[in-house]
Each structure stands twice: as C-alpha cells, then as structure tokens.
Design an enzyme around this catalytic site. Structure first.
Site, mmCIF file in Angstrom:
data_model
loop_
_atom_site.group_PDB
_atom_site.id
_atom_site.type_symbol
_atom_site.label_atom_id
_atom_site.label_comp_id
_atom_site.label_asym_id
_atom_site.label_seq_id
_atom_site.Cartn_x
_atom_site.Cartn_y
_atom_site.Cartn_z
ATOM 1 N N CYS A 150 46.862 21.108 25.358
ATOM 2 C CA CYS A 150 46.504 21.150 23.875
ATOM 3 C C CYS A 150 44.825 22.836 23.980
ATOM 4 O O CYS A 150 43.912 22.159 24.816
ATOM 5 C CB CYS A 150 45.462 19.995 23.379
ATOM 6 S SG CYS A 150 44.386 19.858 22.222
ATOM 7 N N CYS A 153 42.122 21.605 22.629
ATOM 8 C CA CYS A 153 40.792 20.707 22.842
ATOM 9 C C CYS A 153 40.283 20.999 24.057
ATOM 10 O O CYS A 153 39.018 21.014 24.101
ATOM 11 C CB CYS A 153 41.606 19.742 23.580
ATOM 12 S SG CYS A 153 42.865 18.924 22.386
ATOM 13 N N ASP A 154 40.560 22.005 25.193
ATOM 14 C CA ASP A 154 40.365 22.398 26.551
ATOM 15 C C ASP A 154 40.279 24.011 26.537
ATOM 16 O O ASP A 154 40.117 23.965 27.686
ATOM 17 C CB ASP A 154 41.646 21.795 26.868
ATOM 18 C CG ASP A 154 41.953 20.489 27.531
ATOM 19 O OD1 ASP A 154 40.531 19.971 26.785
ATOM 20 O OD2 ASP A 154 42.944 20.084 27.412
#
Ligand code: NAP
Length: 329
Positions: A150, A153-154
C-alpha cells in the site's frame, strides 16, 4: 427434557474483524444488538483476526493518532472497544453460511456438516480482501519492514530513497506515480515487455523522470533480515539474475476479496467483490449487509472500511427495527 435446545438466534452476527467488522461490532453493541463477531483464526495472511492492518507497522494516516500507531496496536484497541460494549468475539473462522432463510445460519470448522455455530436475524459481512503476493518466503519476514502492498499507507517512509514496484497494471502505475512524491527513483519491475495498465496511466508513468522500467524480470528474492535491503531479479528469458539495492518494495499485482464463502449466496462483481446498493451496505439478500474491503475495490483504506462498518451497523439496526415493526403491526 431431552438434549439442549438450540441457542436463540442473535440479533446480529459479524463475519470478519478488520476495521469494518469491529466498527460494526462497536455500533451494534452500543445499540444493544448483542453482536457475535467471528474474527477468524490466526494465519500469516491478511485473512486473519484484525485483517490487513495486522501486516503493517506504522499507520500514520488513521485520524486521531498524530504520532502514528502500529497497525496491530490499532486493531487491539478496536477489538477492546467492541468487547467493552459487550460484543462477543469468537476466534473462529466461518466455513459455511446459509442465507436462504431467516434466521441466517453460520457454521465454523473444517467439516461444517453438523449444527450451526450460530444463527442470526441479520449478518454483517466484513471479511476483507487480500493483496496478492509473489509467494516468496521473504515476504512473510519483511512485510511491514520495507515490503508493502500500500503506497498510500507507506510511501511517506521512503523519502529520498530508491524503491521498486512489482506489477504492470493500473495499480502498479498508480502506486509508482504516488511514490515519486517521496522516492528519488522508482523502478517498476514487470514480468513482460508490455504493461497491462490503461493507456492514460501508462502515459503518466512513462512521462515521469523518476520512474524507470525493468522489463521481462521477476523478483526471485527480497533481501534483508530486519528490513528490505534489495531484491534479486531474474530475466524471464535468459534466467540471468542480478541484485538491485533498494530500501523498499511495493507489491502491486492485484487484490483478491475474501468472498469464496459467499459464492452462490451473495451477488458479486466479476472480480469477486460483493455488490452493495449504492450509498448503503445492503447486499442482494435482505438482512445481509457488507462493509469494508470485501465490497470496496476502489478506496481500500482502514478509515473508509471503518466508516462503512458504522454504516452497516446502522443499516442492520434499522432493518431489524423495520422487521420488528412489521411483525407487530
Ligand atoms: P491487474 O490489472 O490484474 O494487473 C496485475 C499486474 O500484476 C499485471 O501486470 C500482471 O502481469 C502482474 N502480475 C500478476 N501476478 C504476478 C506475479 N505473480 N508476478 C509478477 N507480476 C504479476 O491488477 P490491478 O493493477 O490491481 O488492477 C485491477 C483492476 O483495478 C483493473 O481493472 C484496473 O484497471 C483497476 N484499477 C484502476 C485504477 C485506476 O484507474 N486509477 C487503479 C488501480 C486499479 P501481466 O500483465 O503479465 O498479467
């Protein structure tokens, strides 16, 4: 008296315990619907109690945590909050459902031939989805430690570093483009010499001076013990291998919703995601609701899953009230 009477049907049974299922549990419990949550069983995939956040480390985009929070810690908090209001959480995996008549019936275990584990007047399905993985042993070791599924997200963790994305579809292009906001160089590793992605996404990726393409290569191994240090790539035709030093690897080869259990029971799209009525969590079966990634192939975020879990609880509560009113009219 002979034998035990079957347990009374629950008002609500919830299948799955990621952000969607546990948010639904919090709302149902606070509405006195005494929900039972089948949270699944521990495994090394995202098809486990707590869902995909159990495979992440820092979560920095979940509102309310300005300093970030670890994915598993967040899910422990969700679970504790659901339990605090009286949700019963069972560490069991539902293996069969019967949605043909009410109360709906749910079975657990390998051999779901006998008595159902539970029955309920309404069911909330929140079994989530899984990112497809390459099948390498290193993935279990390094997921959340430089290996991610993701970018939203990261990506932030890779400022000023060199990273790679595996895949040649729209997801891979989208992830690669997003990651150019942080990384100095993003290598797209693709197993063929042509992308599957739509023309517009291809054009955008080709236009970026931070994206490079490594054609006809697969990832043979991900290197590093504590965190990703590089990947070993193999040419699909010549078999030649070489090592690319990298700080991160994003796998973007597609997702699979956890909907095998509902084949034949609930309407789904051709890609297996459950169909819900627009603007609601209602499935095609009255009394069965779906929330979170199992019905979302677009946003796929913890916060959107939690939001739709709240919607499912409210939809279920209203539906149960309407059933009750109809019966006592
Ligand atoms: P996808 O279209 O199925 O693409 C998956 C990619 O991963 C393909 O390039 C495939 O290679 C590669 N791949 C699959 N298994 C692999 C493996 N084991 N090793 C190496 N490579 C592997 O999946 P997606 O990109 O997630 O997209 C899914 C759907 O969502 C599509 O319909 C897409 O258009 C849509 N989507 C749209 C957008 C957007 O419009 N912004 C964004 C994301 C997704 P091959 O090409 O060789 O098969």
């Amino acid at each position: 008296m002979s034998g035990d009477a079957p347990p009374e049907p629950r008002q609500v049974a919830i299948i799955g315990s990621g952000p969607a299922g546990l948010t639904a549990a919090i709302y149902c419990a606070r509405a006195n619907l005494t929900p039972v949550v089948f949270e699944g069983e521990p495994s090394s995939t995202s098809d486990q109690p707590g869902g995909q956040l159990m495979l992440t480390t820092d979560v920095e985009n979940y509102p309310g945590f300005p300093g970030g929070i670890m994915g598993p810690e967040l899910m422990v908090a969700f679970r504790a909050q659901a339990a605090r209001f009286g949700a019963e959480i069972r560490t069991e995996k539902v293996s069969r459902v019967d949605f043909t008549e009410r109360p709906f019936r749910l079975w657990v275990g390998e051999d779901p031939g006998g008595e159902p584990a539970s029955s309920a007047h309404a069911v909330i399905v929140s079994t989530g989805a899984q990112s497809l993985m390459l099948g390498l042993e290193a993935e279990d070791r390094l997921i959340g430690r430089g290996l991610s599924t993701c970018a939203t997200c990261d990506g932030f963790f890779f400022g000023g570093q060199e990273i790679a994305v595996v895949g040649g579809g729209d997801s891979a292009m989208e992830e690669a483009l997003f990651l150019t906001k942080f990384a100095t160089k993003v290598t797209v590793i693709h197993r063929r010499d042509q992308l599957r992605a739509s023309k517009i996404m291809q054009d955008r990726a080709f236009a970026s001076d931070r994206i490079e393409f490594l054609w006809n290569h697969i990832v043979a191994d991900v290197l590093g013990t504590e965190s990703v240090e590089g990947v070993r790539v193999r040419h699909t035709e010549t078999g030649t291998e070489r090592t690319l030093p990298l700080a991160g690897l994003f796998i973007a080869i597609g997702h699979r919703p956890n909907t095998d259990l509902f084949r034949g029971s609930l309407a789904m799209k051709s890609n297996g995601y459950l169909i819900t009525e627009p603007g609601s969590t209602r499935t095609n079966v009255p009394g069965v609701f779906a929330c979170g990634d199992v019905q979302d192939d677009v946003y796929r975020q913890a916060v959107t899953a939690a939001g739709s879990g709240c919607m499912a609880a409210i939809d279920a509560e209203r539906w149960l009230e309407a059933q009750h009113d109809a019966k006592h009219r």
